[in-house]
Design a protein around this motif. Structure first.
Motif, PDB file in Angstrom:
ATOM      1  N   UNK A   1       2.655  -2.199   5.009  1.00  0.00           N
ATOM      2  CA  UNK A   1       1.361  -2.800   4.696  1.00  0.00           C
ATOM      3  C   UNK A   1       1.448  -3.594   3.397  1.00  0.00           C
ATOM      4  N   UNK A   2       1.282  -4.920   3.482  1.00  0.00           N
ATOM      5  CA  UNK A   2       1.367  -5.766   2.292  1.00  0.00           C
ATOM      6  C   UNK A   2       0.211  -5.535   1.331  1.00  0.00           C
ATOM      7  N   UNK A   3      -0.874  -4.947   1.797  1.00  0.00           N
ATOM      8  CA  UNK A   3      -1.991  -4.668   0.893  1.00  0.00           C
ATOM      9  C   UNK A   3      -1.582  -3.706  -0.214  1.00  0.00           C
ATOM     10  N   UNK A   4      -0.579  -2.851   0.068  1.00  0.00           N
ATOM     11  CA  UNK A   4      -0.109  -1.915  -0.957  1.00  0.00           C
ATOM     12  C   UNK A   4       0.438  -2.666  -2.162  1.00  0.00           C
ATOM     13  N   UNK A   5       1.018  -3.845  -1.942  1.00  0.00           N
ATOM     14  CA  UNK A   5       1.561  -4.633  -3.031  1.00  0.00           C
ATOM     15  C   UNK A   5       0.494  -5.234  -3.924  1.00  0.00           C
ATOM     16  N   UNK A   6      -0.711  -5.402  -3.383  1.00  0.00           N
ATOM     17  CA  UNK A   6      -1.811  -5.949  -4.175  1.00  0.00           C
ATOM     18  C   UNK A   6      -2.699  -4.861  -4.770  1.00  0.00           C
ATOM     19  N   UNK A   7      -2.458  -3.608  -4.382  1.00  0.00           N
ATOM     20  CA  UNK A   7      -3.268  -2.510  -4.891  1.00  0.00           C
ATOM     21  C   UNK A   7      -3.163  -2.365  -6.413  1.00  0.00           C
ATOM     22  N   UNK A   8      -1.982  -2.481  -7.031  1.00  0.00           N
ATOM     23  CA  UNK A   8      -1.936  -2.345  -8.503  1.00  0.00           C
ATOM     24  C   UNK A   8      -2.830  -3.350  -9.223  1.00  0.00           C
ATOM     25  N   UNK A   9      -2.831  -4.603  -8.801  1.00  0.00           N
ATOM     26  CA  UNK A   9      -3.685  -5.614  -9.430  1.00  0.00           C
ATOM     27  C   UNK A   9      -5.150  -5.299  -9.195  1.00  0.00           C
TER      28      UNK A   9
END
Length: 346
Positions: free
Chosen positions: A148-156
């Motif tokens: 899930x690519x959304x995990x990569x945007x979760x920190x921001x």
């Protein structure tokens, strides 16, 4: 009288040839026969791909002189790799996967049309587990699928909203069990696509009023979503074909918005055991949340705001280490878009 009839026939013939020339588009420029091209989908189709499928089934690609065949691969990275190698001329992929690819690879792949003006990333949660807004995720367990690519945007997203990452327990799960685990209460929330997880959960019997769909876009995420990318060698040799592909996709998008029922009927012909009601709900959500945004209403379909794209690249970079940060101009090429007026949906 015969002279008049002859003149009238000639006028009709001339008009027919003019109209044929207008409709031929790519055919006239690229050759008399349809140009065969391959389009890769990064996952099994559903109503989210309706604009592209309508362009195929309703003759919009063929009207541009293109004979489009499709294949389905396992995820955006594989679809991007196919386009990079030339195995496919086009692919429909997550633009944020392309950002990752360009940060690690010199291959000059670019998107030429962004269909999802807002990424569909969302946290889908159960209100009965105490989650109504994003801040409620603190102290909860969030199921995250590895792909899930959304995990990569979760920190921001967490930083923007003042949520310490250490205050949210992440449980790595398979995408196949994401909705079942949330339905069973084994996690409090999951990351996924708003049009996918939320709709699937309602289909599994989870009451709609117990679901909180927390869209990343509503909490400061600038990411664009799914887009069409093209092989750079093909684009250089066949620019009119790329322009024709884009024109057909704009027409397909307009048709999908005007007649969702027809669009879903065409989608169902390419699905196994698809539910018409479910896909209608999915398409309606995609059009409302991802395609027809305020930005698209102002600027038309397909393009990007370069400043916003730069911000989204930085947000991707917070959760994914870039070997080299790409620029917005590395990601999107607007040369194949028609004028703004031809991209507005009235």
């Amino acid at each position: 009288m015969r002279v008049i009839q002859t003149l009238f026939a000639c006028c009709l013939l001339g008009l027919s040839l003019s109209l044929a020339g207008l409709g031929a588009g790519v055919s006239r420029a690229e050759g008399a026969h349809p140009l065969p091209v391959t389009l890769s989908f990064d996952r099994p189709v559903n109503a989210a791909e309706a604009p592209l499928l309508l362009a195929m089934t309703d003759g919009l690609f063929s009207a541009q002189g293109l004979a489009v065949s499709v294949n389905t691969v396992a995820g955006s990275p594989e679809a991007i790799a196919r386009v990079a190698s030339g195995a496919s001329e086009f692919a429909f992929v997550d633009l944020n996967a392309l950002i990752r690819f360009r940060s690690q690879n010199a291959a000059p792949l670019k998107a030429v049309f962004v269909l999802f003006n807002k990424a569909p990333y969302a946290i889908v949660a159960r209100k009965s587990r105490g989650i109504h807004v994003l801040a409620d995720i603190e102290g909860k367990t969030l199921g995250v699928a590895d792909s899930d690519l959304s995990a990569g945007l979760w920190p921001a997203l967490a930083r923007q909203n003042g949520i310490p990452l250490s205050h949210v327990k992440q449980s790595r799960i398979s995408a196949a069990v994401r909705e079942p685990m949330l339905s069973a209460g084994q996690v409090d929330a999951v990351t996924g696509f708003s049009f996918q997880s939320a709709v699937n959960l309602r289909d599994r019997g989870v009451p709609a009023d117990d679901l909180a769909v927390l869209r990343f876009a509503d909490y400061g995420c600038d990411a664009y979503g799914f887009a069409v990318i093209v092989n750079p060698d093909f684009a250089a040799k066949r620019p009119e074909a790329v322009k024709g592909f884009v024109r057909a996709l704009i027409a397909g998008t307009s048709l999908a918005i005007r007649d969702e029922g027809h669009a879903v009927d065409q989608v169902l012909t390419r699905m196994e055991d698809g539910s018409r009601d479910l896909e209608l709900e999915r398409l309606h959500a995609v059009v409302r949340d991802n395609i027809m945004t305020d930005e698209v209403n102002r600027n038309g379909l397909g393009g990007v705001d370069p400043a916003r794209l730069e911000r989204s690249i930085d947000q991707v970079g917070e959760g994914f280490k870039f070997a080299k940060r790409p620029q917005a101009s590395d990601i999107f090429d607007d040369r194949f878009l028609p004028p703004r007026g031809d991209r507005l949906i009235n």
